[in-house]
Design a protein around this motif. Structure first.
Motif, PDB file in Angstrom:
ATOM      1  N   ARG A  56       0.744  -1.282   0.102  1.00 32.72           N
ATOM      2  CA  ARG A  56      -0.004  -0.069   0.127  1.00 32.72           C
ATOM      3  C   ARG A  56       0.912   1.091   0.076  1.00 32.72           C
ATOM      4  O   ARG A  56       1.868   1.408   0.710  1.00 32.72           O
ATOM      5  CB  ARG A  56      -0.841   0.052   1.247  1.00 32.72           C
TER       6      ARG A  56
ATOM      7  N   ALA B 232      -3.352   4.044  -1.202  1.00 33.62           N
ATOM      8  CA  ALA B 232      -3.515   3.773  -2.539  1.00 33.62           C
ATOM      9  C   ALA B 232      -2.872   2.530  -2.868  1.00 33.62           C
ATOM     10  O   ALA B 232      -1.729   2.540  -2.704  1.00 33.62           O
ATOM     11  CB  ALA B 232      -2.958   4.880  -3.443  1.00 33.62           C
TER      12      ALA B 232
ATOM     13  N   ARG C 145      -3.656   5.583  -9.749  1.00 37.29           N
ATOM     14  CA  ARG C 145      -4.271   6.714  -8.978  1.00 37.29           C
ATOM     15  C   ARG C 145      -3.936   8.076  -9.376  1.00 37.29           C
ATOM     16  O   ARG C 145      -2.736   8.141  -9.725  1.00 37.29           O
ATOM     17  CB  ARG C 145      -4.166   6.542  -7.446  1.00 37.29           C
TER      18      ARG C 145
ATOM     19  N   ARG D 233      -4.175  12.192  -7.724  1.00 34.92           N
ATOM     20  CA  ARG D 233      -4.923  13.199  -6.780  1.00 34.92           C
ATOM     21  C   ARG D 233      -4.313  14.458  -6.833  1.00 34.92           C
ATOM     22  O   ARG D 233      -3.217  14.778  -6.887  1.00 34.92           O
ATOM     23  CB  ARG D 233      -4.467  12.395  -5.315  1.00 34.92           C
TER      24      ARG D 233
END
Length: 681
Positions: free
Chosen positions: A589, A597, A603, A605
């Protein structure tokens, strides 16, 4: 006239440094132990066996009851143990002192543990170069085994390849046995009757020579139980038992003999062999094994690190610290991550990690040696400007107690090595996504029917470990490294970036930067600059400067960036700094600020300030703090072939930090990124 044929079998058993314990266990239960048990049942079958050092270490620590059984076979003259480089290096590419040290380490081990006098040498991957005859002879080696392709390359016919030949380098001689490819492909894939029919035909062809022909097969022991379907074939269906019985029943014309005894017979002749390996390896490498160092820059990085570590370790004063450093160095020379073929090789991240870990450990021991410490400094920093990758251009190395960085100014000024020294981890230890010849098979046949019960690993069948792998065939246009500089258009998305379906607007990503090193008492830095351009409505000039600083007092890297517009027009750019991280656990992670994430997910952001990375075995996280900007992360995954089929392998995580910047003429933008190692909590 010949009235019998001598079959000389040499079985090579190996597991690489860093392989998973369950793989060692499976190989032992499915291949190594059953073969010894079969030999115990058939005392007239006499063979040579080679066990690599990493496997011997595991056996001694985890299967102690195995050694007495093997020792009994050796004492009874049924098994000849072969020496080799202890950690199974590609002997030709390691420095001569390491050649000698690794051979003596293995020979001495076999003498101590098994009372064996090993004079036969197992040449890792049968990678032969002519100069090897001299160091092998100096190390006490009497004979080696290579493939018949080495001999046919100089014009010898298959029917001439019986017994051994003598070669030399500067008068130092070694005996060379050719291993028959035909036997490698017959055993154990065809019936025992088919194997004996081939041996009978070889005896008939050699009938006019007046001496007993010796046919050699040297091959991997894992084919007798660990390769797909072979446990059922060899042991459940009894192929090995049938073969041994057939050989015993043919004792009037067929006898087994370890190659060490056959080496006492007269030579078949003299020969000088070219650089070569087995036929499949020659295909994978492009004809010369060392081309792997060109085909995969990541291998060359590892290789050059090994050479530098070797020089440092051999410069140490004799003593316990040097002996420990030598063991780490030699373990870091294990061949498996230095090439790629049908097995994972360089694509296996846990093997690469183990190799770099041992090389980092060896170098750390050397750097802590008293004669290398800077006088008056308990926490030295240092720098080197030299050609560190063998391409003729200067690179930069920065060293502190916490980390080591190697920067390639000619490849975008990227960091290609980033050692977290306390953890023995190279944080940029990833492999870029590149096309492999076998990818064509996957694209043409995404998956085939279920595999038959047993097949050679060189099969042309397409086997997959999961569906949809063809959709992961994405290729990078540059080598992945840290602190690479991107200029992207406003329409580029994180998904397009991850799939390499976008256009660079600048010429900085792979362009050449000018390096300059500066140093203070407690810190050392490299400044890199490039005067390039960005393609907007028209090409506009742009200067990118970056300074990477490591500090003797902190486990921290500071990356200062400055973008300057030297032109007379406004420049609105989307600037990104790419870092790459050797996060290889698919279940790992990441944290973007406080949001989790998963490492295997893509991802994006906005308005982010920090990214934290973790992986299996890391004692703490790595934190990357940035001025507020957009953060993209995506997994770096490859599709590679293996003995069990096509598989997806996570090579790392790519992180791109983005800022939208508007530069007036003669104005600049500045930012500092801070990376800290070993964050707790």
């Amino acid at each position: 006239m010949s009235n019998r044929l001598i079959l000389s079998l040499a079985i090579h058993n190996h597991q690489p440094v860093g392989n998973f314990p369950h793989v060692f266990e499976a190989a032992f239960r499915q291949a190594y132990l059953p073969m010894v048990e079969a030999l115990e049942r058939h005392p007239r079958i006499r063979v040579a066996m080679h066990y690599s050092g990493p496997l011997l270490d595991w056996l001694e620590g985890s299967q102690r009851e195995f050694f007495p059984r093997l020792r009994a076979l050796v004492a009874g003259g049924q098994v000849e143990l072969m020496t080799g480089g202890y950690y199974e290096p590609i002997l030709a590419i390691i420095p001569d002192p390491d050649k000698d040290g690794q051979v003596h380490m293995m020979t001495d081990y076999l003498r101590r543990r098994f009372h064996a006098r090993a004079t036969g040498f197992w040449l890792a991957e049968r990678v032969w170069e002519p100069h090897l005859a001299k160091p092998l002879a100096a190390a006490g080696v009497d004979y080696i085994i290579v493939d018949d392709t080495h001999f046919t390359a100089v014009g010898l016919r298959e029917d001439e390849l019986t017994g051994y030949f003598v070669t030399d380098e500067q008068g130092a001689t070694v005996k060379v046995f050719p291993s028959r490819k035909r036997l490698r492909y017959l055993i154990p894939w065809q019936s025992a009757d088919d194997v004996l029919a081939y041996l009978r035909s070889a005896l008939r062809v050699a009938g006019g020579t007046g001496r007993d022909p010796v046919l050699v097969m040297g091959d991997d022991g894992e084919k007798f139980g660990l390769w797909p379907g072979t446990f059922a074939l060899c042991w459940e269906q009894g192929w090995v038992e049938s073969f041994f019985r057939a050989v015993e029943a043919a004792e009037e014309w067929l006898v087994t003999m370890p190659p060490g005894e056959a080496a006492a017979m007269p030579a078949a002749g003299r020969v000088y062999l070219p650089t070569a390996s087995y036929e499949e390896m020659m295909e994978w490498s492009g004809g010369f094994w060392r081309q792997f160092l060109v085909k995969y820059p990541e291998i060359n990085t590892m290789y050059q690190r090994m050479l530098r570590a070797s020089r440092k370790v051999h410069a140490m004063r004799p003593g316990p610290r040097r002996r420990l450093a030598l063991v780490d160095l030699w373990a870091g020379q294990c061949n498996c991550p230095y090439w790629h073929g049908v097995f994972g090789g360089i694509y296996l991240p846990h093997i690469r990690r183990a190799t770099f870990g041992r090389l980092i450990a060896a170098e750390a021991r050397a750097d802590r040696a008293p004669h290398r410490m800077v006088r008056g400094q308990g926490r030295p920093v240092g720098s080197t400007i030299a050609d560190l990758d063998g391409d003729g251009a200067a690179d930069v190395e920065l060293v502190s107690p916490a980390m080591l960085l190697v920067v390639d100014p000619d490849e975008g000024g990227g960091v290609v090595e980033w050692h977290w020294r306390a953890e023995r981890i190279n944080l940029t230890n990833v492999v870029s996504r590149r096309p492999e010849a076998y990818h064509r098979q996957l694209l043409q046949h995404p998956s085939d029917a279920p595999a038959p019960e047993a097949e050679t690993i060189h099969t042309g069948r397409v086997r997959v470990k999961e569906p949809g792998l063809d959709r992961l065939l994405v290729y990078d246009r540059y080598r992945r490294a840290a602190f690479l500089d991107h200029l992207l258009g406003p329409q580029v998305t994180v998904d397009a970036f991850a799939r390499n379906e976008y256009q660079e607007l600048g010429d900085f990503l792979t362009g050449s930067y000018r390096p300059a090193v500066s140093r203070s008492r407690d810190a050392v830095a490299v400044s890199l600059s490039r005067d390039g351009s960005v393609e907007l409505v028209r090409p506009l000039p742009l200067r990118v400067e970056k300074r990477l600083t490591v500090d003797a007092r902190r486990s921290e890297l500071r990356a200062f960036y400055r973008l300057h517009n030297p032109g007379d027009a406004h420049a609105a750019v989307r600037f990104g700094v790419e870092t790459v991280w050797a996060v290889t656990d698919p279940g790992a992670r990441l944290w973007i600020d406080n949001q989790v994430a998963p490492a295997r997910e893509t991802r994006a952001r906005p308005r982010a300030h920090e990214v934290r990375f973790t992986d299996w075995g890391w004692r703490g996280a790595v934190s990357l703090r940035i001025p507020e900007g957009e953060v993209w992360v995506h997994p770096l995954e490859t599709v590679s072939n293996s003995e069990a089929g096509f598989e997806r392998i996570m090579q790392g995580v790519v992180c791109l930090c983005l800022w939208q910047i508007t530069l007036d003429p003669q104005r600049a933008w500045e930012a500092t990124l801070v990376c800290e190692l070993g964050i707790k909590g």
